[in-house]
Structures are given as structure tokens and as C-alpha cells.
Design a protein around this motif. Structure first.
Motif, mmCIF file in Angstrom:
data_model
loop_
_atom_site.group_PDB
_atom_site.id
_atom_site.type_symbol
_atom_site.label_atom_id
_atom_site.label_comp_id
_atom_site.label_asym_id
_atom_site.label_seq_id
_atom_site.Cartn_x
_atom_site.Cartn_y
_atom_site.Cartn_z
ATOM 1 N N GLU A 269 0.359 -0.819 0.288
ATOM 2 C CA GLU A 269 -0.416 -0.106 -0.371
ATOM 3 C C GLU A 269 1.004 1.071 0.164
ATOM 4 O O GLU A 269 0.060 2.415 0.220
ATOM 5 C CB GLU A 269 -1.054 0.606 1.129
ATOM 6 C CG GLU A 269 -1.613 -1.290 1.138
ATOM 7 C CD GLU A 269 -2.442 -1.324 -0.015
ATOM 8 O OE1 GLU A 269 -3.686 -0.026 -0.338
ATOM 9 O OE2 GLU A 269 -2.807 -3.005 -0.387
ATOM 10 N N THR B 193 -2.308 6.161 -1.449
ATOM 11 C CA THR B 193 -1.612 6.481 0.284
ATOM 12 C C THR B 193 0.582 6.309 0.106
ATOM 13 O O THR B 193 0.409 5.753 -1.090
ATOM 14 C CB THR B 193 -2.293 5.378 1.223
ATOM 15 O OG1 THR B 193 -1.850 4.523 0.166
ATOM 16 C CG2 THR B 193 -3.408 5.012 1.574
ATOM 17 N N ALA C 60 -1.065 6.239 5.309
ATOM 18 C CA ALA C 60 -1.675 8.402 4.635
ATOM 19 C C ALA C 60 -2.449 8.310 3.739
ATOM 20 O O ALA C 60 -1.356 8.032 2.683
ATOM 21 C CB ALA C 60 -0.799 9.213 5.955
ATOM 22 N N ALA C 61 -2.972 9.008 3.636
ATOM 23 C CA ALA C 61 -3.191 9.882 1.886
ATOM 24 C C ALA C 61 -2.195 10.137 1.794
ATOM 25 O O ALA C 61 -1.473 10.905 2.539
ATOM 26 C CB ALA C 61 -4.799 10.547 1.745
ATOM 27 N N LYS C 62 -1.875 9.846 0.182
ATOM 28 C CA LYS C 62 -0.836 11.542 -0.022
ATOM 29 C C LYS C 62 -1.074 12.788 0.272
ATOM 30 O O LYS C 62 0.024 12.996 -0.079
ATOM 31 C CB LYS C 62 -0.725 11.208 -2.008
ATOM 32 C CG LYS C 62 0.371 9.765 -2.132
ATOM 33 C CD LYS C 62 0.854 9.275 -3.328
ATOM 34 C CE LYS C 62 0.705 7.681 -3.214
ATOM 35 N NZ LYS C 62 1.747 7.255 -4.641
#
Ligand code: CTP
Ligand code: CA
Length: 224
Positions: A179, A186, A204-206
Motif C-alpha cells: 500500500e 497512500t 496516510a493519504a498522499k
């Protein structure tokens, strides 16, 4: 709403970010490419714009342009090298989020290589290290940020790039973990600075990773 009311702590700051993987021609139809999507670089651009910066993206990909950004399209390491060197002259913050090919065909064939001519032997040559060059020519007050894509010894390898390329910040990316990194939305990274404790950002989200990167850039500028 949070973004609109958020801190404008990059007002008047000019930031350039490279994004995506370079493509190096083998012949007129084939390239050597890599798996970079450009998403992390574009997230850095979007976050910097939201914080008040003027933003240039030197890009190999065709993601939607964040409103207000200037996009300089490039394809090869050589084109990205020229574009980043030119941009570095008038940008306060320089971020190399692109995945630059380390090797390229020494010469591209003109036209298309035909299979009837047999399996070609492709001779490779090294590309210039764009980021190392930017480090050598860094102007006073300029903030230089690199990324490190690692599958082994993340911190040791990234720390050595931080020092060798004269960076103010390196975003160390374990591209072997699930992921994380290439093509995902992410990322999980460790932020490394000279003379500061490493900061770990868990999966975390980019965009959230971009926020942490911009927070650190603001902190570097403040503590100078
Ligand atoms: N980089 C660059 N020019 C290159 C290669 C890399 O500017 N020719 C930049 C990348 O954009 C990144 C940083 O250098 O910000 C580190 O890239 P990375 O591939 O992790 O490290 P390398 O120095 O290329 O070493 P290696 O691939 O062997 O780990
Ligand atoms: Ca590399």
C-alpha cells in the motif's frame, strides 16, 4: 472549508516540484519507464497552493492540473534536468518528487527496431543526478527537498542521500511495503533532516504526507 481557512504560511513563496517517472527512448516507439504515478508530487503541489505558494510542476504525467499551478511538461531525464535547473533560479523551494531514470539508452534508434533484425542489445549510460546538481548550486535561503525510494536499509540509505545531495529534507519511502509508494493513493514515509529527529508518517493519504512535508518546509524556513 478547512483548507480555505487554513494557514497561508507559504504566501509569496515560489515552489517547484517535479512529478512522475521519466521515459527514456529506445527507439521511436519504445521507452524505458518506471512505476511512478506522479500522485505524490501533485499532492505536494496542491498542498503548497492551498498554503499560498506560487507553484510550478515539472511533470511527466497528465494528471489534472491543480488550479493555479503552472505545468512544464517533460519526458526524459535530460528534459527534466534542463527544466529543473531553469526553475531553480527563481524558486525558493525545490522538491524532487520525480522518479528519474538512473540509466538511459546511450543512443535511441531512429525509427522502429524490427524484430526480423533479431533481439537488440541496448547499451545504457547513466543520466545526470538532477538533485545532486541542484544541491551543488543551491542558493542562500533556498530549501531543497528530495525523496528516497528504498527497498532495504531505508534510514541509512536515505540519510546518505540527504548528506551527499546537500538536502534540507529527504522523504524516505519504503517502496517494498504494501500500500506504499508507486501507483498507490497512500504512502508511509520518514522525514529526515540534518540535525533533527526523524519524523515517521504512518500509512496516510498522499495529501496528508504532502501536508507533513509542507509543514516541515515551513519549519525549516522559520528556523533560519
Ligand atoms: N534523482 C535525481 N536525478 C537522478 C536520480 C535521482 O534528481 N538521476 C533524485 C530523485 O528525484 C529523488 C532523489 O534523487 O529525489 C533520490 O532518488 P533515488 O532513486 O531514491 O536515489 P538515487 O540517488 O538515484 O540512488 P539509487 O536509485 O541507487 O538508490
Ligand atoms: Ca535512482
Amino acid at each position: 472549508v478547512e483548507r480555505v481557512l487554513g494557514p497561508n504560511d507559504l504566501d509569496g513563496v515560489r515552489l517547484v516540484v517535479s512529478a512522475g517517472g521519466t521515459r527514456e527512448p529506445i527507439d521511436s516507439v519504445r521507452v524505458i519507464a518506471n512505476r511512478s504515478s506522479g500522485k505524490q508530487g501533485y499532492a505536494v503541489a496542491a498542498e503548497a497552493l492551498a498554503r499560498g505558494a506560487s507553484v510550478t510542476i515539472v511533470s511527466t504525467v497528465s494528471l489534472p492540473t491543480p488550479p493555479g499551478a503552472v505545468v512544464v511538461p517533460v519526458e526524459t531525464a535530460a528534459e527534466m534536468h534542463a527544466a529543473m535547473n531553469a526553475a531553480a533560479d527563481d524558486h525558493d523551494v525545490v522538491v524532487m518528487a520525480a522518479a528519474v531514470a538512473d540509466f538511459r539508452p546511450a543512443s535511441a534508434a531512429t525509427g522502429k527496431i524490427k524484430k526480423r533484425d533479431g533481439v537488440p542489445e541496448i547499451v545504457l549510460e547513466p543520466t545526470p543526478d538532477i538533485l545532486a546538481g541542484l544541491g551543488e548550486n543551491k542558493r542562500a535561503g533556498q530549501v531543497l527537498v528530495g525523496f528516497a525510494a528504498e527497498t532495504d536499509d531505508l534510514i541509512a540509505n536515505a540519510t546518505s542521500k540527504l548528506e551527499k545531495k546537500r538536502l534540507d529534507l529527504i522523504v524516505a519511502n519504503d517502496v517494498g511495503a504494501p500500500e506504499v509508494g508507486f501507483a498507490h493513493d497512500t504512502n508511509a514515509v520518514t522525514l529526515l533532516r540534518p540535525d533533527a529527529k526523524p519524523v515517521e508518517i504512518d500509512l496516510a493519504a498522499k495529501r496528508d504526507v504532502a501536508r507533513a512535508v509542507i509543514d516541515t518546509i515551513v519549519d525549516i524556513r522559520r528556523t533560519r
